[in-house]
Design an enzyme around this catalytic site. Structure first.
Site, PDB file in Angstrom:
ATOM      1  N   SER A 245       0.472  -0.861  -0.524  1.00 41.21           N
ATOM      2  CA  SER A 245       0.414   0.240  -0.383  1.00 41.21           C
ATOM      3  C   SER A 245       0.717   1.181  -0.248  1.00 41.21           C
ATOM      4  O   SER A 245       2.020   1.311  -0.996  1.00 41.21           O
ATOM      5  CB  SER A 245      -0.822  -0.305   1.679  1.00 41.21           C
ATOM      6  OG  SER A 245      -1.563   0.997   1.002  1.00 41.21           O
ATOM      7  N   ASP A 320      -8.580  -4.642  -6.372  1.00 35.80           N
ATOM      8  CA  ASP A 320      -7.701  -3.487  -5.261  1.00 35.80           C
ATOM      9  C   ASP A 320      -9.623  -2.742  -5.244  1.00 35.80           C
ATOM     10  O   ASP A 320      -9.651  -1.672  -6.149  1.00 35.80           O
ATOM     11  CB  ASP A 320      -7.301  -2.660  -5.396  1.00 35.80           C
ATOM     12  CG  ASP A 320      -6.041  -2.223  -4.418  1.00 35.80           C
ATOM     13  OD1 ASP A 320      -7.004  -1.943  -3.290  1.00 35.80           O
ATOM     14  OD2 ASP A 320      -5.396  -2.968  -3.817  1.00 35.80           O
ATOM     15  N   HIS A 352      -7.666  -5.018  -1.843  1.00 38.20           N
ATOM     16  CA  HIS A 352      -6.272  -4.875  -1.314  1.00 38.20           C
ATOM     17  C   HIS A 352      -5.199  -5.507   0.104  1.00 38.20           C
ATOM     18  O   HIS A 352      -4.714  -5.827  -0.224  1.00 38.20           O
ATOM     19  CB  HIS A 352      -6.773  -3.345  -0.503  1.00 38.20           C
ATOM     20  CG  HIS A 352      -5.101  -2.209  -0.134  1.00 38.20           C
ATOM     21  ND1 HIS A 352      -5.109  -2.291  -1.314  1.00 38.20           N
ATOM     22  CD2 HIS A 352      -5.038  -2.296   1.307  1.00 38.20           C
ATOM     23  CE1 HIS A 352      -3.376  -1.295  -0.918  1.00 38.20           C
ATOM     24  NE2 HIS A 352      -3.794  -0.731   0.448  1.00 38.20           N
TER      25      HIS A 352
END
Length: 375
Positions: A245, A320, A352
């Site tokens: 991330s 995602d 995600h």
């Protein structure tokens, strides 16, 4: 620093707590005893302690044991469930009364501690280093079993680096801790660093990255890699970096802007262009693209793809819902346009978190294989 104030509808606000530390959370106000319960970094940013104060600012830290403390208080503050861990010890959960005396231990995780000991886990130790700007940054290190300071080891730098999140805390790391222990047993030194912009060190430190996310943090991670490369027991040609991330975003910038430092990197679900991330987050820190176009572009990895030199593994879930898959596609296009070779893997219809069934195990086995091939 973030502190406790008593407000009044008459406008006569009074500051209750003070000092060079931050309050992270207020648990509540015990009106019967006129005490406020909170947690904060009174003992440093890597530590988290529970305290209470009266309205005159007399602060009492309820437990001085190093590490991270948390609590769930009853409505009347007569009882709480207290949890405590440190970097090398799983949490212990204890029921305590209003005087903070233990009523009984609810879970001590003794079985897990025995299991960890049987797997020869290595201690996580904390240290600081000064970046080129002269700012001391918090770090931790796990060395391989049988560490020999006369040898040179490859290094795996595990990062996040984004607003509101610390990776360098004296708390039990769960599955990430086990992954790092596996890498240590494979012969790697594993380290982490909290760059500028991370919390619990006051407003000036945390807000230093405002309107230019990625600039100072990348400088810090590049400085960190250089610092590691100068250690006698580190092989400067085998320093790798990995993040997910925001950490994936940091990995891409460190692998491009810091191409001379990092020889390999794993970027999972990264932001590659701030123009493609959600507005509630991005505009809070970066303003709008119309107001701050240059910093959007200067710190977006797609605009630095031509600088890549080391080995890169880019991973993203096609579904995602946080960092949309478009970020990966844009990064792939930028790297291809720059003539850069890299590894790319997409997990179909994964979000995600990239999990479900065998997915997470598959990802980490792939990451381990990449590390062993390239570090």
């Amino acid at each position: 620093y973030n502190h406790l104030w008593q407000g009044s509808f008459r406008g006569s606000d009074v500051q209750i707590t003070s000092g060079s530390w931050d309050i992270g959370r207020v648990y509540g106000y015990d009106a019967k005893r006129k005490q406020v319960y909170f947690e904060g970094s009174m003992r440093g940013a890597t530590q988290l302690h529970i305290a209470r104060t009266n309205l005159k600012g007399k602060v009492e830290i309820l437990d001085e044991a190093p590490g991270h403390h948390g609590a769930a208080f009853s409505r009347t503050f007569d009882y709480c469930i207290h949890d405590h861990s440190d970097a090398n010890t799983p949490p212990v959960y204890t029921l305590r009364d209003k005087k903070w005396k233990p009523v009984r231990v609810l879970k001590d995780n003794a079985g897990l501690r025995e299991e960890l000991a049987a797997h020869n886990v290595q201690p996580k130790t904390f240290f600081t280093f000064n970046n080129e700007a002269g700012v001391a940054l918090n770090c931790w290190m796990i060395k391989p079993p049988g560490f020999d300071k006369t040898k040179q080891y490859p290094v795996y730098v595990a990062i996040y680096g984004g607003p509101g999140v610390q990776t360098v805390t004296d708390s039990y790391g769960g599955s990430n801790y086990l992954w790092h222990q596996l890498l240590a047993q494979k012969g790697y030194i594993v380290v982490s660093c909290d760059p500028r912009g991370t919390p619990m060190r006051g407003k000036a430190f945390e807000h230093s990255t405002y309107k230019e996310l990625g600039k100072l943090e990348t400088e810090d991670f590049i400085d960190f890699g250089k610092y590691l490369g100068e250690l006698s027991y580190v092989d400067p040609q085998r320093i790798g970096i990995q993040g997910w991330s925001y950490g994936g975003f940091m990995t891409l910038l460190s692998m491009t802007k810091g191409a001379e430092v990092y020889s390999a990197g794993i970027s999972v679900a990264p932001v590659s262009n701030w123009r493609y991330y959600d507005s509630i987050y991005t505009e809070r820190f970066m303003q709008t693209p119309q107001e701050n176009a240059s910093w959007y572009d200067d710190n977006s990895p797609v605009n630095h793809a031509d600088k890549l030199e080391g080995k890169l593994l880019l991973v993203h879930g096609s579904a995602d819902d946080n960092v949309h898959f478009q970020n990966a596609m844009e990064m792939v296009n930028a790297l291809v346009a720059a003539g850069k070779q890299f590894d790319f893997f997409a997990y179909p219809n994964r979000n995600h978190g990239i999990y479900g069934g065998n997915t997470r195990l598959h990802l980490f086995e792939m990451m381990l294989e990449f590390v062993e091939e390239n570090l």
